[in-house]
Design a protein around this motif. Structure first.
Motif, short mmCIF file in Angstrom:
data_model
loop_
_atom_site.label_atom_id
_atom_site.label_comp_id
_atom_site.label_asym_id
_atom_site.label_seq_id
_atom_site.Cartn_x
_atom_site.Cartn_y
_atom_site.Cartn_z
N ALA A 189 -52.75 28.58 17.05
CA ALA A 189 -51.90 29.13 15.92
C ALA A 189 -50.48 28.42 16.04
O ALA A 189 -50.09 28.14 15.11
N CYS A 190 -50.16 27.97 17.31
CA CYS A 190 -48.87 27.37 17.51
C CYS A 190 -48.95 25.94 16.80
O CYS A 190 -47.72 25.37 16.20
N MET A 191 -49.98 25.40 17.03
CA MET A 191 -50.17 23.75 16.38
C MET A 191 -50.29 24.02 14.96
O MET A 191 -49.56 23.26 14.02
N PHE A 192 -50.65 24.94 14.15
CA PHE A 192 -51.00 25.31 12.86
C PHE A 192 -49.65 25.38 12.26
O PHE A 192 -49.17 24.94 11.40
N VAL A 193 -48.81 26.40 12.87
CA VAL A 193 -47.35 26.75 12.77
C VAL A 193 -46.48 25.61 12.59
O VAL A 193 -45.93 25.14 11.64
N GLY B 138 -43.32 21.35 9.72
CA GLY B 138 -42.78 19.93 9.77
C GLY B 138 -43.37 19.32 8.54
O GLY B 138 -43.07 17.98 8.36
N THR B 139 -43.98 19.81 7.50
CA THR B 139 -44.40 19.05 6.38
C THR B 139 -43.23 18.94 5.52
O THR B 139 -42.45 19.49 5.11
N ARG B 140 -43.00 17.54 4.95
CA ARG B 140 -41.80 17.16 3.95
C ARG B 140 -42.48 15.99 3.11
O ARG B 140 -43.39 15.41 3.29
N ASP B 141 -41.61 15.66 2.16
CA ASP B 141 -42.03 14.65 1.05
C ASP B 141 -41.96 13.54 1.52
O ASP B 141 -40.77 13.15 2.15
#
Length: 230
Positions: A28-32, A37-40
């Motif tokens: 769960a921590c890794m998924f979060v 941290g997703t960016r364009d």
């Protein structure tokens, strides 16, 4: 004595459950973390990057400025001719114009002078030729000359005893009257043979004289005489 454990005090049963719970929490921590941290991300193609680099590296080409041609030099103005205006009532002196065609003295006919003919000097009576238009000849020709020499020669005794033989070359002058004079040995062989050759030449009859330009002249003639023992 066997030791018995209480089920409540057994910790092995809860170990598996703890491990599974820990894995769930970690996932769960890794998924979060990934979602947070997703960016364009801007994708730059290779062609666009190369074009920018080429545009930055292009050097501006400087060209010399074209200067306008110099103005042409101003035209040289010719100085105006000064005309001397003469009034109609002024009398001018008349001058006679003479040309070479009007000079009658220059039209004289030159007297033709014939070229002087230089007469060729006549050959001296003592002049001796070696080659002339018509060479002197023995009466009867060369065959008669050889026959005369063969009959006139008297072989010297001393030359016969010593076995001396050979050819003696003599020269002589044929005068304008055909007489033979000034005989001499050009190439000798032996004194006795040379003397006999000169004697034979001295006994020759008159020759037909040589001629140059139709006139008899003195000619020097050379002739060999062969001495041979039989």
């Amino acid at each position: 004595m066997e030791i018995k454990k209480s089920p409540k005090a057994d910790l092995e049963g809860g170990k598996t459950l703890s491990v599974l719970m820990g894995l769930v929490v970690a996932l769960a921590c890794m998924f979060v973390g990934f979602e947070w941290g997703t960016r364009d991300i801007q994708v730059v193609t290779a062609s666009e990057g190369v074009a920018d680099i080429i545009a930055e590296e292009e050097i501006e080409i400087t060209r010399p400025e074209e200067l306008p041609p110099p103005p042409p030099p101003p035209p040289v103005q010719a100085a105006p001719e000064l005309l001397n205006v003469v009034e109609d009532d002024v009398e001018l002196e008349q001058q006679e114009i003479l040309s070479t065609e009007d000079d009658q003295s220059a039209a004289q006919v030159e007297t033709y002078v014939a070229p002087t003919v230089v007469e060729e000097e006549e050959e001296s009576d003592n002049q001796i030729f070696t080659v002339v238009e018509k060479m002197p000849s023995f009466p009867g020709g060369d065959a008669a000359l050889l026959k005369f020499i063969g009959n006139a020669i008297k072989y010297p005794v001393i030359a016969q005893e010593n076995g001396i033989q050979g050819r003696v070359v003599v020269s002589f002058v044929v005068n304008r009257d055909g007489s033979v004079v000034d005989a001499e040995v050009v190439r000798g062989q032996d004194p006795s043979l040379d003397k006999e050759a000169l004697r034979v030449i001295g006994t020759m009859p008159k020759w037909s004289p040589g001629e140059q330009r139709g006139k008899p002249v003195r000619v020097k003639y050379t002739m060999p005489i062969q001495f041979r023992l039989q």
